[in-house]
Design a protein around this motif. Structure first.
Motif, mmCIF file in Angstrom:
data_model
loop_
_atom_site.group_PDB
_atom_site.id
_atom_site.type_symbol
_atom_site.label_atom_id
_atom_site.label_comp_id
_atom_site.label_asym_id
_atom_site.label_seq_id
_atom_site.Cartn_x
_atom_site.Cartn_y
_atom_site.Cartn_z
ATOM 1 N N GLU A 1 0.830 -1.211 0.000
ATOM 2 C CA GLU A 1 0.000 0.000 0.000
ATOM 3 C C GLU A 1 0.863 1.260 0.000
ATOM 4 O OE1 GLU A 1 -2.519 -0.651 3.388
ATOM 5 O OE2 GLU A 1 -3.842 -2.008 2.277
ATOM 6 N N LYS A 2 1.936 1.275 0.799
ATOM 7 C CA LYS A 2 2.832 2.434 0.837
ATOM 8 C C LYS A 2 3.496 2.675 -0.512
ATOM 9 C CE LYS A 2 3.891 2.359 5.740
ATOM 10 N NZ LYS A 2 4.902 2.120 6.784
ATOM 11 N N ARG A 3 3.736 1.599 -1.251
ATOM 12 C CA ARG A 3 4.345 1.717 -2.576
ATOM 13 C C ARG A 3 3.325 2.155 -3.625
ATOM 14 N NH1 ARG A 3 8.479 1.443 0.063
ATOM 15 N NH2 ARG A 3 10.090 -0.138 -0.071
ATOM 16 N N GLY A 4 2.051 2.208 -3.241
ATOM 17 C CA GLY A 4 1.013 2.610 -4.173
ATOM 18 C C GLY A 4 0.723 1.564 -5.238
ATOM 19 N N LYS A 5 0.982 0.319 -4.904
ATOM 20 C CA LYS A 5 0.778 -0.775 -5.854
ATOM 21 C C LYS A 5 -0.471 -1.553 -5.470
ATOM 22 C CE LYS A 5 4.667 0.031 -7.977
ATOM 23 N NZ LYS A 5 4.716 0.536 -9.329
ATOM 24 N N SER A 6 -1.042 -2.225 -6.445
ATOM 25 C CA SER A 6 -2.273 -2.978 -6.223
ATOM 26 C C SER A 6 -1.983 -4.467 -6.039
ATOM 27 C CB SER A 6 -3.215 -2.801 -7.413
ATOM 28 O OG SER A 6 -2.667 -3.453 -8.555
ATOM 29 N N VAL A 7 -2.981 -5.170 -5.553
ATOM 30 C CA VAL A 7 -2.895 -6.618 -5.421
ATOM 31 C C VAL A 7 -2.709 -7.248 -6.797
ATOM 32 C CG1 VAL A 7 -4.204 -8.677 -4.765
ATOM 33 C CG2 VAL A 7 -4.201 -6.672 -3.273
ATOM 34 N N THR A 8 -3.408 -6.718 -7.783
ATOM 35 C CA THR A 8 -3.275 -7.222 -9.151
ATOM 36 C C THR A 8 -1.849 -7.063 -9.650
ATOM 37 O OG1 THR A 8 -5.585 -6.691 -9.599
ATOM 38 C CG2 THR A 8 -4.142 -6.992 -11.511
ATOM 39 N N TRP A 9 -1.238 -5.927 -9.386
ATOM 40 C CA TRP A 9 0.147 -5.672 -9.792
ATOM 41 C C TRP A 9 1.075 -6.703 -9.155
ATOM 42 C CZ3 TRP A 9 4.508 -4.559 -6.926
ATOM 43 C CH2 TRP A 9 5.642 -4.172 -7.652
ATOM 44 N N LEU A 10 0.915 -6.935 -7.842
ATOM 45 C CA LEU A 10 1.783 -7.887 -7.157
ATOM 46 C C LEU A 10 1.568 -9.306 -7.693
ATOM 47 C CD1 LEU A 10 3.948 -8.433 -5.072
ATOM 48 C CD2 LEU A 10 2.145 -8.573 -3.317
ATOM 49 N N ALA A 11 0.325 -9.652 -7.957
ATOM 50 C CA ALA A 11 0.037 -10.980 -8.509
ATOM 51 C C ALA A 11 0.737 -11.168 -9.855
ATOM 52 C CB ALA A 11 -1.467 -11.176 -8.658
ATOM 53 N N LEU A 12 0.764 -10.126 -10.669
ATOM 54 C CA LEU A 12 1.458 -10.210 -11.960
ATOM 55 C C LEU A 12 2.966 -10.340 -11.785
ATOM 56 C CD1 LEU A 12 -0.535 -7.521 -13.983
ATOM 57 C CD2 LEU A 12 -0.493 -9.995 -14.403
ATOM 58 N N GLN A 13 3.509 -9.697 -10.767
ATOM 59 C CA GLN A 13 4.953 -9.739 -10.522
ATOM 60 C C GLN A 13 5.403 -11.107 -10.019
ATOM 61 O OE1 GLN A 13 6.805 -6.986 -11.436
ATOM 62 N NE2 GLN A 13 4.760 -6.384 -12.102
ATOM 63 N N LEU A 14 4.568 -11.795 -9.262
ATOM 64 C CA LEU A 14 5.012 -13.020 -8.601
ATOM 65 C C LEU A 14 5.269 -14.217 -9.516
ATOM 66 C CD1 LEU A 14 3.141 -12.801 -5.208
ATOM 67 C CD2 LEU A 14 5.596 -12.708 -5.598
ATOM 68 N N PRO A 15 4.638 -14.593 -10.495
ATOM 69 C CA PRO A 15 3.245 -14.455 -10.910
ATOM 70 C C PRO A 15 2.360 -15.478 -10.185
ATOM 71 C CG PRO A 15 4.419 -15.708 -12.549
ATOM 72 C CD PRO A 15 5.414 -15.345 -11.460
ATOM 73 N N CYS A 16 1.152 -15.028 -9.857
ATOM 74 C CA CYS A 16 0.181 -15.902 -9.200
ATOM 75 C C CYS A 16 -1.203 -15.276 -9.337
ATOM 76 C CB CYS A 16 0.540 -16.126 -7.734
ATOM 77 S SG CYS A 16 0.373 -14.654 -6.697
ATOM 78 N N GLU A 17 -2.189 -15.951 -8.812
ATOM 79 C CA GLU A 17 -3.554 -15.424 -8.804
ATOM 80 C C GLU A 17 -3.687 -14.376 -7.701
ATOM 81 O OE1 GLU A 17 -6.052 -16.347 -10.918
ATOM 82 O OE2 GLU A 17 -4.576 -17.579 -11.980
ATOM 83 N N ARG A 18 -4.590 -13.445 -7.891
ATOM 84 C CA ARG A 18 -4.843 -12.426 -6.867
ATOM 85 C C ARG A 18 -5.224 -13.068 -5.532
ATOM 86 N NH1 ARG A 18 -9.365 -9.551 -9.086
ATOM 87 N NH2 ARG A 18 -9.617 -8.792 -6.985
ATOM 88 N N SER A 19 -5.973 -14.151 -5.585
ATOM 89 C CA SER A 19 -6.387 -14.824 -4.346
ATOM 90 C C SER A 19 -5.177 -15.294 -3.541
ATOM 91 C CB SER A 19 -7.323 -15.989 -4.650
ATOM 92 O OG SER A 19 -6.676 -16.944 -5.464
ATOM 93 N N ASN A 20 -4.106 -15.675 -4.222
ATOM 94 C CA ASN A 20 -2.881 -16.084 -3.523
ATOM 95 C C ASN A 20 -2.246 -14.912 -2.783
ATOM 96 O OD1 ASN A 20 -3.286 -18.619 -4.548
ATOM 97 N ND2 ASN A 20 -1.650 -18.496 -6.062
ATOM 98 N N VAL A 21 -2.312 -13.718 -3.377
ATOM 99 C CA VAL A 21 -1.765 -12.525 -2.720
ATOM 100 C C VAL A 21 -2.562 -12.232 -1.446
ATOM 101 C CG1 VAL A 21 -1.330 -10.049 -2.931
ATOM 102 C CG2 VAL A 21 -0.847 -11.572 -4.861
ATOM 103 N N TYR A 22 -3.883 -12.320 -1.534
ATOM 104 C CA TYR A 22 -4.705 -12.104 -0.338
ATOM 105 C C TYR A 22 -4.375 -13.135 0.741
ATOM 106 C CZ TYR A 22 -7.494 -8.639 -2.811
ATOM 107 O OH TYR A 22 -7.897 -7.515 -3.485
ATOM 108 N N ASN A 23 -4.064 -14.364 0.336
ATOM 109 C CA ASN A 23 -3.662 -15.388 1.299
ATOM 110 C C ASN A 23 -2.321 -15.056 1.948
ATOM 111 O OD1 ASN A 23 -5.952 -16.972 0.997
ATOM 112 N ND2 ASN A 23 -5.052 -18.185 -0.653
ATOM 113 N N ILE A 24 -1.416 -14.457 1.185
ATOM 114 C CA ILE A 24 -0.121 -14.031 1.736
ATOM 115 C C ILE A 24 -0.348 -13.021 2.862
ATOM 116 C CG2 ILE A 24 1.976 -12.688 1.250
ATOM 117 C CD1 ILE A 24 1.971 -14.035 -1.546
ATOM 118 N N PHE A 25 -1.290 -12.103 2.671
ATOM 119 C CA PHE A 25 -1.574 -11.078 3.685
ATOM 120 C C PHE A 25 -2.012 -11.674 5.021
ATOM 121 C CE2 PHE A 25 -2.993 -7.951 0.113
ATOM 122 C CZ PHE A 25 -1.676 -7.760 -0.250
#
Length: 74
Positions: free
Chosen positions: A12-36
């Motif tokens: 959030e501080k970096r101003g990036k979205s969950v979708t952006w992080l999912a693309l970087q990892l790469p994984c599904e958005r749901s996986n990013v929410y699970n990381i949180f």
């Protein structure tokens, strides 16, 4: 420290979205929410998150660990 919450805060501080992080990892958005929600993250994933978000999560964990021992007898 719940490391997943720290990842979310940094994202959030970096101003990036969950979708952006999912693309970087790469994984599904749901996986990013699970990381949180995680209170622990494997070294490989934590390393990758550190690189992607340009934040030293290992140092944050070390600082948290160290703060638990301040004022305690060794």
């Amino acid at each position: 420290m719940i490391i997943g919450e720290v990842v979310k805060e940094v994202l959030e501080k970096r101003g990036k979205s969950v979708t952006w992080l999912a693309l970087q990892l790469p994984c599904e958005r749901s996986n990013v929410y699970n990381i949180f929600k995680r209170d622990n993250i494997g070294i490989d994933l934590l390393w990758k998150l550190s690189e992607i978000l340009e934040y030293n999560f290992f140092q944050a964990l070390a600082d948290d660990f160290q703060s638990q021992f301040v004022g305690k007898d060794k």
